[in-house]
Design an enzyme around this catalytic site. Structure first.
Site, PDB file in Angstrom:
ATOM      1  CB  SER A   1      36.294  43.647  39.478  1.00  0.00           C
ATOM      2  OG  SER A   1      37.265  44.537  39.435  1.00  0.00           O
TER       3      SER A   1
ATOM      4  CE1 TYR B   1      38.814  39.360  41.656  1.00  0.00           C
ATOM      5  CE2 TYR B   1      39.559  41.790  40.854  1.00  0.00           C
ATOM      6  CZ  TYR B   1      38.581  40.808  41.597  1.00  0.00           C
ATOM      7  OH  TYR B   1      37.582  41.356  42.071  1.00  0.00           O
TER       8      TYR B   1
HETATM    9  N1  LIG Z   1      34.849  44.020  47.377  1.00  0.00           N
HETATM   10  C1  LIG Z   1      35.096  44.592  46.328  1.00  0.00           C
HETATM   11  O1  LIG Z   1      35.770  45.738  46.467  1.00  0.00           O
HETATM   12  C2  LIG Z   1      34.998  44.237  44.916  1.00  0.00           C
HETATM   13  C3  LIG Z   1      35.207  45.101  43.714  1.00  0.00           C
HETATM   14  C4  LIG Z   1      34.752  44.649  42.759  1.00  0.00           C
HETATM   15  C5  LIG Z   1      34.306  43.235  42.519  1.00  0.00           C
HETATM   16  N2  LIG Z   1      34.140  42.662  43.605  1.00  0.00           N
HETATM   17  C6  LIG Z   1      33.457  41.162  43.165  1.00  0.00           C
HETATM   18  O2  LIG Z   1      32.562  40.913  44.179  1.00  0.00           O
HETATM   19  C7  LIG Z   1      32.543  39.747  44.604  1.00  0.00           C
HETATM   20  C8  LIG Z   1      32.325  39.563  46.144  1.00  0.00           C
HETATM   21  O3  LIG Z   1      33.319  40.314  46.743  1.00  0.00           O
HETATM   22  P1  LIG Z   1      33.447  40.620  48.432  1.00  0.00           P
HETATM   23  O4  LIG Z   1      34.485  41.576  48.533  1.00  0.00           O
HETATM   24  O5  LIG Z   1      32.386  40.475  49.121  1.00  0.00           O
HETATM   25  O6  LIG Z   1      34.207  39.086  48.964  1.00  0.00           O
HETATM   26  P2  LIG Z   1      35.020  37.901  48.492  1.00  0.00           P
HETATM   27  O7  LIG Z   1      35.874  37.654  49.802  1.00  0.00           O
HETATM   28  O8  LIG Z   1      35.530  37.836  47.298  1.00  0.00           O
HETATM   29  O9  LIG Z   1      33.959  36.780  48.657  1.00  0.00           O
HETATM   30  C9  LIG Z   1      33.016  36.696  49.852  1.00  0.00           C
HETATM   31  C10 LIG Z   1      32.246  35.520  49.596  1.00  0.00           C
HETATM   32  O10 LIG Z   1      32.535  34.242  48.793  1.00  0.00           O
HETATM   33  C11 LIG Z   1      32.883  33.256  49.472  1.00  0.00           C
HETATM   34  N3  LIG Z   1      34.054  32.384  49.132  1.00  0.00           N
HETATM   35  C12 LIG Z   1      35.086  33.061  48.784  1.00  0.00           C
HETATM   36  N4  LIG Z   1      36.040  32.216  48.064  1.00  0.00           N
HETATM   37  C13 LIG Z   1      35.271  30.795  48.427  1.00  0.00           C
HETATM   38  C14 LIG Z   1      35.670  29.633  47.996  1.00  0.00           C
HETATM   39  N5  LIG Z   1      36.910  29.099  47.454  1.00  0.00           N
HETATM   40  N6  LIG Z   1      34.649  28.659  48.174  1.00  0.00           N
HETATM   41  C15 LIG Z   1      33.567  29.342  48.740  1.00  0.00           C
HETATM   42  N7  LIG Z   1      33.051  30.269  49.108  1.00  0.00           N
HETATM   43  C16 LIG Z   1      33.974  31.459  48.739  1.00  0.00           C
HETATM   44  C17 LIG Z   1      33.568  33.940  51.080  1.00  0.00           C
HETATM   45  O11 LIG Z   1      33.059  33.019  52.142  1.00  0.00           O
HETATM   46  P3  LIG Z   1      34.161  31.966  52.817  1.00  0.00           P
HETATM   47  O12 LIG Z   1      35.351  32.636  53.168  1.00  0.00           O
HETATM   48  O13 LIG Z   1      33.474  31.415  54.142  1.00  0.00           O
HETATM   49  O14 LIG Z   1      34.207  30.790  51.915  1.00  0.00           O
HETATM   50  C18 LIG Z   1      32.098  35.115  51.124  1.00  0.00           C
HETATM   51  O15 LIG Z   1      30.999  34.652  51.474  1.00  0.00           O
HETATM   52  C19 LIG Z   1      33.454  38.968  44.048  1.00  0.00           C
HETATM   53  O16 LIG Z   1      33.113  38.249  42.905  1.00  0.00           O
HETATM   54  C20 LIG Z   1      34.720  40.299  43.895  1.00  0.00           C
HETATM   55  O17 LIG Z   1      35.415  39.937  42.724  1.00  0.00           O
HETATM   56  C21 LIG Z   1      34.313  42.928  44.898  1.00  0.00           C
END
Ligand SMILES: NC(=O)c1ccc[n+]([C@@H]2O[C@H](COP(=O)([O-])OP(=O)(O)OC[C@H]3O[C@@H](n4cnc5c(N)ncnc54)[C@H](OP(=O)(O)O)[C@@H]3O)[C@@H](O)[C@H]2O)c1
Length: 271
Positions: free
Chosen positions: A147, A160
């Protein structure tokens, strides 16, 4: 246009996508299936995984496995290792993350530890498990999600951001160690992305910057295009410009203060 055959030859037969039930991870799974890889989908919600899995196998004619496990738990790696021992994993995408937003001491210590387990400890152990096999074959890839908050201290998401900085530095080091041994390592350093989790966090629009959120499709497309070309990618032109400004033009102290102001406006408006 990516050459499907080349991609599968470099990173097949199977990809493990950790955090694949929705958002960016589900988009990775779909993009990789579209490039001909079989997919191991990992996340906690079994029902969602089942429907993603059947979509992928119907639409792309690939094999899938689902693993409904908690990646924050200490035995997550054993479960993944056990369930992938009969397949050749050529690509690991670690996408899952936990983000505890708020003043540091207002979150229980357990939340900070869960951030470290989900975002740093488990990906480290998964890389340790799969990279040996990839290096022995002389081919493979590892993609970590990070991020823009990781480029400097980021108030109200301090732990984080620190875990995400760990991912950047780890990936860059491993990229250099393995780049001539056939294993490509990439960290995707993303700005805000319109995922269900991001939308659910209800961020306020920050005044000066406008809406800089991008779509999961763009993140995944730019990340997969960058794999094998260098250690990191920042998806989105505006994100690349703002990160250049934050990292190279502003004094670090000013960047930390500016990030704190942005996050205060996004999440602590009422205080
Ligand atoms: N969205 C943003 O704005 C943003 C910005 C910068 C970086 N990122 C990075 O991009 C990545 C994805 O982000 P995201 O916003 O799509 O969503 P997220 O909520 O961080 O993760 C989405 C996925 O991860 C799974 N997950 C989360 N915790 C888990 C756990 N303890 N065990 C197993 N599965 C787990 C969730 O499924 P379940 O709930 O079904 O387990 C879901 O499939 C992350 O690494 C985040 O740090 C996101």
């Amino acid at each position: 246009m990516v050459d499907k055959v080349d991609f599968a030859a470099c990173y097949g037969l199977w990809a493990v996508v950790a955090g694949a039930s929705e958002g960016i991870g589900a988009t990775y799974a779909e993009a990789l299936a579209g490039r001909g890889l079989n997919i191991v989908l990992v996340a906690r919600r079994a029902e969602l995984l089942r429907s993603r899995s059947s979509e992928l196998s119907t639409k792309y004619n690939v094999d899938t496995k689902i693993l409904a496990i908690d990646l924050a738990s200490s035995n997550a790696i054993e479960q993944i290792a056990e369930n992938t021992k009969d397949v050749e994993v050529g690509l690991l995408v670690y996408n899952a993350a936990f983000s505890a937003i708020g003043p540091f001491l207002e979150r229980p210590l357990e939340d900070h530890i869960k951030e470290i387990n989900t975002n740093a400890f488990t990906p480290l152990r998964l890389i340790y498990h799969f990279a040996g096999q990839m290096l022995a074959r002389g081919r493979g890839g590892i993609v970590l999600m990070s991020s823009l908050s990781a480029f400097q201290g980021s108030a109200y998401i301090s732990t984080y951001a620190a875990t995400k900085a760990f991912n950047i530095v780890l990936a860059e080091g491993l990229w250099e160690e393995w780049r001539e041994r056939g294993v490509d390592v990439l960290v995707c350093v993303s700005g805000a992305v319109k995922t269900p989790n991001y939308v659910a966090s209800e961020p306020e629009q920050t005044g000066g910057l406008g809406d800089m959120t991008i779509d999961p499709d763009q993140v995944v497309r730019e990340a997969l295009n960058a794999l094998g070309k260098g250690p990191y990618v920042i998806p989105g032109r505006m994100n690349r410009i703002s990160s250049f400004f934050m990292r190279h033009l502003l004094p670090r102290k000013t960047a930390v203060k500016l990030m704190g102001r942005i996050l205060r406006e996004m999440y602590l408006k009422e205080r």
